[in-house]
Design an enzyme around this catalytic site. Structure first.
Site, PDB file in Angstrom:
ATOM      1  N   THR A 150       5.749  -2.997  -8.653  1.00 10.35           N
ATOM      2  CA  THR A 150       6.097  -3.350  -7.544  1.00 10.35           C
ATOM      3  C   THR A 150       4.875  -3.374  -6.565  1.00 10.35           C
ATOM      4  O   THR A 150       4.268  -4.356  -6.284  1.00 10.35           O
ATOM      5  CB  THR A 150       7.343  -2.404  -6.893  1.00 10.35           C
ATOM      6  OG1 THR A 150       6.832  -0.981  -7.188  1.00 10.35           O
ATOM      7  CG2 THR A 150       8.514  -2.728  -8.015  1.00 10.35           C
ATOM      8  N   LYS A 176       5.097   2.181 -14.373  1.00 11.62           N
ATOM      9  CA  LYS A 176       4.870   1.624 -13.181  1.00 11.62           C
ATOM     10  C   LYS A 176       5.395   3.012 -12.134  1.00 11.62           C
ATOM     11  O   LYS A 176       6.321   3.594 -12.581  1.00 11.62           O
ATOM     12  CB  LYS A 176       5.705   0.352 -12.489  1.00 11.62           C
ATOM     13  CG  LYS A 176       6.970   0.420 -12.536  1.00 11.62           C
ATOM     14  CD  LYS A 176       7.897   0.938 -11.359  1.00 11.62           C
ATOM     15  CE  LYS A 176       7.267   0.436 -10.120  1.00 11.62           C
ATOM     16  NZ  LYS A 176       8.093   0.907  -8.894  1.00 11.62           N
ATOM     17  N   THR A 187      10.052   9.294 -10.477  1.00 11.97           N
ATOM     18  CA  THR A 187      10.380   8.024  -9.847  1.00 11.97           C
ATOM     19  C   THR A 187       9.621   6.913 -10.695  1.00 11.97           C
ATOM     20  O   THR A 187       8.662   6.371  -9.784  1.00 11.97           O
ATOM     21  CB  THR A 187      10.290   8.335  -8.452  1.00 11.97           C
ATOM     22  OG1 THR A 187      10.477   9.748  -8.227  1.00 11.97           O
ATOM     23  CG2 THR A 187      11.233   7.400  -7.678  1.00 11.97           C
ATOM     24  N   GLU A 273       0.903   4.912  -3.640  1.00 11.59           N
ATOM     25  CA  GLU A 273       0.869   4.196  -2.334  1.00 11.59           C
ATOM     26  C   GLU A 273      -0.099   4.969  -1.597  1.00 11.59           C
ATOM     27  O   GLU A 273      -0.028   6.174  -0.929  1.00 11.59           O
ATOM     28  CB  GLU A 273       2.196   3.982  -1.629  1.00 11.59           C
ATOM     29  CG  GLU A 273       3.145   2.881  -2.705  1.00 11.59           C
ATOM     30  CD  GLU A 273       4.592   2.961  -2.424  1.00 11.59           C
ATOM     31  OE1 GLU A 273       4.931   4.030  -1.432  1.00 11.59           O
ATOM     32  OE2 GLU A 273       5.152   2.224  -2.476  1.00 11.59           O
ATOM     33  N   ASN A 396       5.165   1.267   3.327  1.00 15.42           N
ATOM     34  CA  ASN A 396       6.488   1.785   3.395  1.00 15.42           C
ATOM     35  C   ASN A 396       7.250   1.355   4.527  1.00 15.42           C
ATOM     36  O   ASN A 396       8.358   1.401   4.559  1.00 15.42           O
ATOM     37  CB  ASN A 396       6.691   3.358   3.019  1.00 15.42           C
ATOM     38  CG  ASN A 396       6.559   3.512   1.655  1.00 15.42           C
ATOM     39  OD1 ASN A 396       7.242   3.129   0.936  1.00 15.42           O
ATOM     40  ND2 ASN A 396       5.376   4.496   1.283  1.00 15.42           N
TER      41      ASN A 396
END
Lengths: 401, 401
Positions: A150, A176, A187, A273, A396
């Site tokens: 993603t 991922k 997660t 991220e 985000n």
């Protein structure tokens, strides 16, 4: 044990493919298929999140049958909070894949990752299944690994091999991660394959062991997703004697599986991220391992600690504050703290300017350990955490836009 | 009940002052003094963080005596993780203030906020005490309120008055917040004053009640500081009949105190580090209030929820994911979720595009409620939370530089 540049298709008898089915708006790969040439034992672990996505609900059910042949994975849509329709959608797609592969429906799994709460574009995905099956190949692992991403920047795949009783046994994997990365099934999606001959209960035991020491020890943002899944398919094509509990062969296999999981978990952290740093939070001297883990988690999830790491500010006071609020009855005057091996707190008090200056350099590195001794006992635990950057907020704040 | 534009010195007999003592490098106010013309009952609540700062350790000890006359507060240095020296430093300063005011040492308190782990510049502070005492005035509240700030943008002060048995009773207060703002004594300093005639146990009871419904219901970043303190001094100069438990007068007083705390807590939220939005997370339908609070906390502290709020992205899936990982055995198919009163999830599933479009507008407002019904019982709780912005990261990445 040797690492290869391979991935999910490195073990014998595994094929994979990836393509753009149109789930993501941009023309990126968004649909992957992993297939073993024959069904075999499958082990799995799923999110602890009570709001479990449809593919997780389906996967838990399939796992009762214990055999795995294929996994269909889409990115761009999590198929979570989609009610009964979401489960029917996942079931329909699993049936389509089973038919195309002439496999038993109960041996086909599905994984999804992406936005929560939107219906899966089932027709679009179904239309792509014939092409996906046609594209299956021994070299398709890299495309499959890319198709499940993603906001990840890089595909994450690895394989390790070892000799077990004269046979080469390989474990491969792809994962991922990126956001919603937190202990208790970190997660993410991870798919593992092996050609080892191993019974299902032992495979599940080895997977639990490996996951507890890898994916369950990383934290990017403290959020646990609705879709976390780790599956491991074993097709037995290595031809080794069936692995037995407490045998040397099993311990070699366990090490292989643990190494694959550890390496994938590390790459998830590094590719988290907006991550610029990965910090290994090591807590010892707790009464129990659970207690040590609570303290490590409090530090690893503190926004104040994580922003200080991003700012390369050796603000150890924030680490002390996080320890104090972890819900463990620590005695502050017994705490010792070291950053990158350099002592900065002894008996709960700071060691002053010279130590601070040395640490100011250490925190500029892209990876270093933070070691805490609580002085209460022998319990220990560690968690890998990351910094919290502008980039994390940017990714985000605009994820769906 | 009427609000005034006043603050800590609004009740009769309270004086305050603030000046620059040189604790902060920039020429900002960094030292404040609050004094009552006569000692009276004092109530207090302190951080739950096990790593408690020196002024908190001292304050807990002083509170055993039960009388309050003055509070010295510095910003720029938290006097935390400073060991035995930190406590000796706070004691020495309290003695200096007591001498200057000809007060009993046991009635003088100290508060500190700022960087953790550096020794307090005691001499610099001590030298400023005579000037601080000289500057005490009935109009000094604003300067005192400014002197306790760290990264706060605005001073926060308020006062409310009401008639109790023909006497005007006033409660005033000032607070600092900004970072490390989380339930369980919301990581901040708040000082309250009242001229009410009230016994210490009742004052403590009223303070606990007010704090549980205000400072303990806000969350900026999930971190609880080492220095959290709420103190309330009562000097009895309003001349009312002593307040009795279960009397109308006491309930009016309780409302006054609660209003002051509520207003200060709201301002702390709005002025939180990098905050652009304040969201009221309301959870109902839980088995117990504790259970509701756990769910509200999970939402209020989720980095993914908070970055979505900043991005004005109605990503309700992240709220669902936070509910699911709160550690409460919820049934996802019973969850209802509304944003700004607009239903978006029923029985655990999204309500689709039209509802999403309406909510897309709601999340652009600077304040709105998020309501969750767990469908399990009658327990309810609410927490105010804020968004997580670039500015938050910026402030906290460079706090000490």
């Amino acid at each position: 044990m040797s690492a290869s540049s391979g991935g999910i298709t490195s073990p014998k008898g595994f094929l994979a493919s990836g393509l753009h089915a149109g789930i993501k708006q941009r023309p990126l790969l968004d649909l992957a298929l992993i297939v073993s040439v024959k069904p075999g034992p499958i082990a799995g672990l799923f999110t602890m999140n009570r709001v479990a996505a449809a593919p997780v609900v389906l996967g838990r059910r399939q796992l009762l049958h214990g055999l795995g042949r294929a996994v269909l994975i889409n990115s761009g849509n999590a198929n979570a909070c989609t009610g009964a329709r979401g489960i029917a959608d996942a079931e329909a797609l699993v049936r389509r894949v089973a038919r195309a592969l002439q496999a038993d429906t109960r041996t086909v799994y599905m994984g999804s990752t992406g936005v929560i709460g939107r219906p899966l574009p089932v027709e679009r995905i179904a239309r792509s299944i014939p092409a996906l099956v046609n594209a299956l190949s021994r070299s398709g692992g890299a495309r499959a690994a890319r198709a499940i991403l993603t906001t990840d920047k890089k595909e994450k795949e690895i394989a390790f091999s070892a000799h077990i009783g004269g046979h080469v046994v390989t474990v491969g994997g792809m994962a991922k991660g990126s956001g919603m990365i937190h202990p208790r099934m970190a997660t993410m999606l991870a798919y593992l394959s092996t050609d080892a001959v191993i019974a299902r209960p032992l495979l599940q035991q080895a997977l639990r062991h490996a996951v507890d020491r890898s994916f369950n020890c990383i934290s990017v943002d403290g959020d646990t997703s609705t879709n976390d899944t780790v599956l491991c398919l074993a097709n037995g094509l290595a031809g080794n004697q069936p692995l037995r509990k407490d045998s040397r062969g099993f311990s070699v296999f366990q090490r292989l599986l643990a190494s694959v999981c550890h390496e994938l978990a590390q790459r998830i952290c590094r590719d988290g991220e907006g991550v610029t740093k990965v910090v290994d939070v090591r807590v010892k001297g707790a009464r129990t391992a659970q207690e040590a883990r609570r303290v490590a988690d409090a530090i690893a999830t503190s926004s104040l600690v994580k922003t200080a790491l991003f700012g390369e500010d050796a603000n150890w006071g924030r680490i002390m504050a996080a320890i104090g609020r972890a819900g463990v009855p620590i005695d502050p005057t017994r705490i010792a703290l070291a950053i990158d091996g350099i002592p900065i707190v002894k008996r709960g008090a700071g060691l002053g300017a010279p130590a601070e200056r040395r640490i100011a350099q250490a925190v500029c590195r892209s990876a270093f350990p933070v070691t805490i001794d609580l002085g209460r006992g022998t319990g220990a635990a560690n968690v890998w955490t990351t910094d919290l950057s502008y980039e994390y907020v940017k990714i985000n704040a605009s994820y769906r836009s």
